[in-house]
Design a protein around this motif. Structure first.
Motif, PDB file in Angstrom:
ATOM      1  N   GLY A   1       0.815  -1.201   0.000  1.00 52.68           N
ATOM      2  CA  GLY A   1       0.000   0.000   0.000  1.00 52.68           C
ATOM      3  C   GLY A   1       0.848   1.251   0.000  1.00 52.68           C
ATOM      4  N   VAL A   2       0.205   2.353   0.312  1.00 55.66           N
ATOM      5  CA  VAL A   2       0.876   3.648   0.366  1.00 55.66           C
ATOM      6  C   VAL A   2       0.854   4.121   1.812  1.00 55.66           C
ATOM      7  N   ARG A   3       2.030   4.477   2.320  1.00 58.08           N
ATOM      8  CA  ARG A   3       2.144   4.933   3.708  1.00 58.08           C
ATOM      9  C   ARG A   3       2.228   6.449   3.737  1.00 58.08           C
ATOM     10  N   PHE A   4       1.320   7.047   4.514  1.00 56.01           N
ATOM     11  CA  PHE A   4       1.292   8.491   4.705  1.00 56.01           C
ATOM     12  C   PHE A   4       1.803   8.806   6.109  1.00 56.01           C
ATOM     13  N   SER A   5       2.715   9.739   6.216  1.00 56.84           N
ATOM     14  CA  SER A   5       3.215  10.196   7.510  1.00 56.84           C
ATOM     15  C   SER A   5       3.021  11.698   7.579  1.00 56.84           C
ATOM     16  N   GLY A   6       2.795  12.188   8.779  1.00 60.04           N
ATOM     17  CA  GLY A   6       2.611  13.624   8.938  1.00 60.04           C
ATOM     18  C   GLY A   6       2.265  13.997  10.359  1.00 60.04           C
ATOM     19  N   ARG A   7       1.624  15.157  10.480  1.00 60.41           N
ATOM     20  CA  ARG A   7       1.224  15.665  11.796  1.00 60.41           C
ATOM     21  C   ARG A   7      -0.277  15.924  11.791  1.00 60.41           C
TER      22      ARG A   7
ATOM     23  N   ASP B   1      -0.326  18.961  18.885  1.00 56.11           N
ATOM     24  CA  ASP B   1      -0.250  18.175  17.663  1.00 56.11           C
ATOM     25  C   ASP B   1       0.562  16.913  17.924  1.00 56.11           C
ATOM     26  N   TYR B   2       0.460  15.956  16.988  1.00 56.33           N
ATOM     27  CA  TYR B   2       1.139  14.684  17.175  1.00 56.33           C
ATOM     28  C   TYR B   2       1.433  14.074  15.809  1.00 56.33           C
ATOM     29  N   ARG B   3       2.551  13.370  15.712  1.00 54.74           N
ATOM     30  CA  ARG B   3       2.912  12.686  14.470  1.00 54.74           C
ATOM     31  C   ARG B   3       2.036  11.436  14.311  1.00 54.74           C
ATOM     32  N   PHE B   4       1.729  11.105  13.079  1.00 54.85           N
ATOM     33  CA  PHE B   4       0.945   9.912  12.816  1.00 54.85           C
ATOM     34  C   PHE B   4       1.457   9.233  11.557  1.00 54.85           C
ATOM     35  N   SER B   5       1.031   8.001  11.375  1.00 57.33           N
ATOM     36  CA  SER B   5       1.356   7.230  10.182  1.00 57.33           C
ATOM     37  C   SER B   5       0.127   6.415   9.817  1.00 57.33           C
ATOM     38  N   LEU B   6      -0.144   6.303   8.537  1.00 49.95           N
ATOM     39  CA  LEU B   6      -1.347   5.631   8.050  1.00 49.95           C
ATOM     40  C   LEU B   6      -1.002   4.891   6.768  1.00 49.95           C
ATOM     41  N   VAL B   7      -1.518   3.688   6.599  1.00 50.28           N
ATOM     42  CA  VAL B   7      -1.288   2.920   5.381  1.00 50.28           C
ATOM     43  C   VAL B   7      -2.619   2.699   4.676  1.00 50.28           C
ATOM     44  N   ALA B   8      -2.669   3.067   3.400  1.00 47.36           N
ATOM     45  CA  ALA B   8      -3.843   2.821   2.559  1.00 47.36           C
ATOM     46  C   ALA B   8      -3.470   1.748   1.549  1.00 47.36           C
TER      47      ALA B   8
END
Length: 160
Positions: free
Chosen positions: A75-81, A128-135
């Motif tokens: 998948g595609v991993r999105f990282s950010g805040r 705020d907080y860092r996060f990571s998500l996989v689609a």
């Protein structure tokens, strides 16, 4: 799962009452009284909402900043805040990822597939907080040219 737990407790209480009935009326009355008081407290706890229960709200005052996108086999991993600009503590957000197919560069984009995921993350008000998500990759034959991530709703703790 709750139904299984309630069913187990009911079976245990019935077995306890039957066993106490066989021991004598006095033991049965004491056991039945304790079971009734416990049931009243349990029903009160289920019916009356707690002050720390979570509520679902619109995504206002929640900002999402994607800083990195990595494509992988699964998948595609999105990282950010994730920024919580509201006055309530955040318990989680529901994010919607859209795979887009674009014509003429990155113009006239049409969605190929949309996915929603709940991200459970505690962020105090104003932080705020860092996060990571996989689609996951879409099932269609058309590969996506662009991805879009939006906040659909937020899960927050009400004011005490």
């Amino acid at each position: 799962m709750r139904l299984l737990l309630v069913l187990t407790v009911v079976i245990a209480v019935v077995a306890l009452l039957v066993a106490s009935w066989q021991r004598g009326k006095r033991v049965f009355l004491i056991t039945a009284s304790v079971a009734t008081v416990a049931a009243i407290f349990l029903i009160y706890g289920i019916v009356k909402p707690g002050k720390h229960d979570q509520i679902t709200l619109p995504p206002e005052q929640i900002r999402l900043e994607i800083t990195d996108t990595a494509d992988s086999e699964s998948g595609v991993r999105f990282s950010g805040r994730l920024f919580n600009d509201s006055e309530l503590d955040l318990a989680g957000v529901t994010l919607r990822t859209k795979a887009l197919s674009c014509e003429q560069g990155l113009q006239n984009c049409k969605p190929i597939e949309t996915q929603e995921q709940q991200l459970l993350i505690f962020i105090p008000a104003g932080r705020d907080y860092r996060f990571s998500l996989v689609a996951r990759h879409p099932d269609s034959e058309t590969p996506p040219d662009k991805w879009d991530v939006d906040v659909v709703s937020r899960l927050a703790y009400p004011d005490p």
